[in-house]
Scaffold this motif. Sequence first.
Motif, PDB file in Angstrom:
ATOM      1  N   MET A 202       0.860  -1.169   0.000  1.00  0.00           N
ATOM      2  CA  MET A 202       0.000   0.000   0.000  1.00  0.00           C
ATOM      3  C   MET A 202       0.898   1.220   0.000  1.00  0.00           C
ATOM      4  N   SER A 203       0.819   2.040  -0.967  1.00  0.00           N
ATOM      5  CA  SER A 203       1.758   3.126  -1.149  1.00  0.00           C
ATOM      6  C   SER A 203       1.211   4.418  -0.585  1.00  0.00           C
ATOM      7  N   GLY A 204       2.136   5.254  -0.079  1.00  0.00           N
ATOM      8  CA  GLY A 204       1.753   6.570   0.402  1.00  0.00           C
ATOM      9  C   GLY A 204       1.151   6.526   1.790  1.00  0.00           C
ATOM     10  N   HIS A 205       1.241   7.668   2.481  1.00  0.00           N
ATOM     11  CA  HIS A 205       0.666   7.772   3.816  1.00  0.00           C
ATOM     12  C   HIS A 205      -0.793   8.180   3.737  1.00  0.00           C
ATOM     13  N   GLN A 206      -1.584   7.655   4.654  1.00  0.00           N
ATOM     14  CA  GLN A 206      -3.010   7.960   4.733  1.00  0.00           C
ATOM     15  C   GLN A 206      -3.252   9.041   5.785  1.00  0.00           C
ATOM     16  N   LYS A 207      -4.337   9.788   5.613  1.00  0.00           N
ATOM     17  CA  LYS A 207      -4.753  10.728   6.635  1.00  0.00           C
ATOM     18  C   LYS A 207      -5.347   9.958   7.810  1.00  0.00           C
ATOM     19  N   LEU A 208      -5.390  10.612   8.980  1.00  0.00           N
ATOM     20  CA  LEU A 208      -5.894   9.940  10.179  1.00  0.00           C
ATOM     21  C   LEU A 208      -7.354   9.528  10.037  1.00  0.00           C
ATOM     22  N   PHE A 209      -8.106  10.200   9.167  1.00  0.00           N
ATOM     23  CA  PHE A 209      -9.518   9.854   9.016  1.00  0.00           C
ATOM     24  C   PHE A 209      -9.819   9.404   7.588  1.00  0.00           C
ATOM     25  N   SER A 210      -8.877   8.679   6.997  1.00  0.00           N
ATOM     26  CA  SER A 210      -9.091   8.089   5.677  1.00  0.00           C
ATOM     27  C   SER A 210     -10.001   6.874   5.804  1.00  0.00           C
ATOM     28  N   THR A 211     -10.460   6.367   4.651  1.00  0.00           N
ATOM     29  CA  THR A 211     -11.338   5.187   4.647  1.00  0.00           C
ATOM     30  C   THR A 211     -10.682   4.000   5.332  1.00  0.00           C
ATOM     31  N   LEU A 212      -9.399   3.789   5.072  1.00  0.00           N
ATOM     32  CA  LEU A 212      -8.698   2.652   5.669  1.00  0.00           C
ATOM     33  C   LEU A 212      -8.621   2.773   7.186  1.00  0.00           C
ATOM     34  N   ILE A 213      -8.357   3.962   7.676  1.00  0.00           N
ATOM     35  CA  ILE A 213      -8.288   4.159   9.123  1.00  0.00           C
ATOM     36  C   ILE A 213      -9.662   3.967   9.745  1.00  0.00           C
ATOM     37  N   VAL A 214     -10.704   4.482   9.102  1.00  0.00           N
ATOM     38  CA  VAL A 214     -12.068   4.335   9.615  1.00  0.00           C
ATOM     39  C   VAL A 214     -12.470   2.868   9.669  1.00  0.00           C
ATOM     40  N   PHE A 215     -12.185   2.117   8.602  1.00  0.00           N
ATOM     41  CA  PHE A 215     -12.534   0.697   8.587  1.00  0.00           C
ATOM     42  C   PHE A 215     -11.700  -0.074   9.615  1.00  0.00           C
TER      43      PHE A 215
ATOM     44  N   MET B 279      -2.230  -0.022  10.785  1.00  0.00           N
ATOM     45  CA  MET B 279      -2.468   1.412  10.962  1.00  0.00           C
ATOM     46  C   MET B 279      -1.144   2.175  11.084  1.00  0.00           C
ATOM     47  N   ALA B 280      -0.180   1.579  11.779  1.00  0.00           N
ATOM     48  CA  ALA B 280       1.121   2.231  11.936  1.00  0.00           C
ATOM     49  C   ALA B 280       1.815   2.405  10.588  1.00  0.00           C
ATOM     50  N   ARG B 281       1.629   1.431   9.683  1.00  0.00           N
ATOM     51  CA  ARG B 281       2.243   1.530   8.358  1.00  0.00           C
ATOM     52  C   ARG B 281       1.534   2.555   7.488  1.00  0.00           C
ATOM     53  N   LEU B 282       0.261   2.809   7.780  1.00  0.00           N
ATOM     54  CA  LEU B 282      -0.547   3.649   6.904  1.00  0.00           C
ATOM     55  C   LEU B 282      -0.250   5.135   7.040  1.00  0.00           C
ATOM     56  N   VAL B 283       0.181   5.559   8.237  1.00  0.00           N
ATOM     57  CA  VAL B 283       0.294   6.995   8.493  1.00  0.00           C
ATOM     58  C   VAL B 283       1.750   7.431   8.582  1.00  0.00           C
ATOM     59  N   ALA B 284       1.954   8.736   8.497  1.00  0.00           N
ATOM     60  CA  ALA B 284       3.297   9.304   8.619  1.00  0.00           C
ATOM     61  C   ALA B 284       3.824   9.086  10.037  1.00  0.00           C
ATOM     62  N   PRO B 285       5.160   8.985  10.209  1.00  0.00           N
ATOM     63  CA  PRO B 285       5.735   8.708  11.533  1.00  0.00           C
ATOM     64  C   PRO B 285       5.259   9.650  12.634  1.00  0.00           C
ATOM     65  N   GLU B 286       5.104  10.932  12.322  1.00  0.00           N
ATOM     66  CA  GLU B 286       4.697  11.882  13.351  1.00  0.00           C
ATOM     67  C   GLU B 286       3.245  11.695  13.789  1.00  0.00           C
ATOM     68  N   LYS B 287       2.465  10.955  13.002  1.00  0.00           N
ATOM     69  CA  LYS B 287       1.059  10.708  13.347  1.00  0.00           C
ATOM     70  C   LYS B 287       0.847   9.294  13.894  1.00  0.00           C
TER      71      LYS B 287
ATOM     72  N   MET C  37      -0.639   8.833  17.530  1.00  0.00           N
ATOM     73  CA  MET C  37      -2.049   9.216  17.580  1.00  0.00           C
ATOM     74  C   MET C  37      -2.918   8.189  16.872  1.00  0.00           C
ATOM     75  N   ALA C  38      -2.430   7.633  15.756  1.00  0.00           N
ATOM     76  CA  ALA C  38      -3.187   6.595  15.043  1.00  0.00           C
ATOM     77  C   ALA C  38      -3.380   5.373  15.927  1.00  0.00           C
ATOM     78  N   LEU C  39      -2.333   4.989  16.651  1.00  0.00           N
ATOM     79  CA  LEU C  39      -2.442   3.846  17.553  1.00  0.00           C
ATOM     80  C   LEU C  39      -3.422   4.142  18.686  1.00  0.00           C
ATOM     81  N   GLY C  40      -3.426   5.392  19.150  1.00  0.00           N
ATOM     82  CA  GLY C  40      -4.387   5.778  20.180  1.00  0.00           C
ATOM     83  C   GLY C  40      -5.819   5.740  19.674  1.00  0.00           C
TER      84      GLY C  40
END
Length: 407
Positions: free
Chosen positions: A1-14, A125-133, A136-139
């Motif tokens: 899966m290429s590129g970082h996702q936003k915290l409220f992208s479809t993948l994060i929501v699912f 989820m950790a792979r989906l987002v940028a390191p600085e996020k 928060m994604a894990l939270g």
Amino acid sequence: MSGHQKLFSTLIVFSCLLLTLNFGLRSSMGFFLTPISAEFGYGREVFAFSLALQNLFWGLCQPIAGAFADKFGTYKTLVIGAVVYAAGLYFTSIAESAFGLHMSAGLLIGMGVAGTGFGVVLPAMARLVAPEKRAMALGIGTAAGSAGQFLVIPAAQQLISTYGWQLTMLLLACGALAMVALAMPFAKDKATGLAVENSSELTMKAAVIEATSNIHYWLLIGGFFVCGFQLAFITVHMPSYLHDKGFDPQVAVICLALIGFFNILGCLLFGNLSGKYSKKNLLGIIYLSRSIAIAAFMIYPISTTSVYMFSIVTGFLWLATVPATSGIVAQMFGLKYMGTLYGIVFLNHQLGSFLGVWLGGYLYDDTGSYDVVWWSAAAIALVTAIIHIFIDERPVARIRQAVMSST
């Protein structure tokens, strides 16, 4: 899966919806303890042992599920896990013996939870987002699991009261199957990590050896063992404990729902703090606070107010350990094999869960009281808080060198 996702992208929501169902269904199991024990004429130890086995097999299968997801992708792991989860709930509803309960509620559900839970979804989820996020994604992911406890437990208890435990189990099985649909957005996830970690030729075996040769990894494991002991004991035995104290069943529902609701807030807060402050220090604070909360709950006379206050405090600290613990694994060893390495940490969490659930049932049948387990949970939480002072959470040399070479 290429590129970082936003915290409220479809993948994060699912991902969050998956964890909501996964954790919500499992958290409702404690409400089946009394009706199942009454129908079969068993003491509480029998079904408590089934749930202890569930926690044990959840833990035993978590490294396997994590490794499978690391190698073959999140989607296949989630689909297999959801089907096994649903099968376990179905066969529990038609079980006719203690052995049947152990195999269905214990073995199958435990395997299903492993394949659809934190150990598979959080690394994705950790792979989906940028390191600085990442923290928060894990939270957010952990908070979603808490939301499941808040939403599913009241519904399950109401269904048991209205339709009986067997039909309720069947309805929960349908809920588990819904996770297959929620896994669809992960069909393109090939478990490829981020560039820095994947630039090395480290094999999975070498990554496991590297981690298990690190004393600080084992200290982290010891803390998570204690976390599992506390959480599983309270989840399974709190409804029966409150029943023994003469409280209406609705008090237990509100109690666990409060834990689930305030857990959402705690996970979001500690997920955010884990990205800013020392994760090991946050874990030490959480375990120390748990020890104080349990001791206070046992010392002060029990009342509806004290139950709800304990639920609020405990809920705030409930899964607050997960963002920091999983974050330390990623921070120390990188993302490439996070599913595997976090799975090993989580295995020991579930060994603690097994002991907490089984010991609660055994000592209750033996002594007629849960007091020994409550005080044990407070004591080991205090010891764990001290242990975390000595953890070195810095990235291992391999990760530091990889980061330096990329800059």
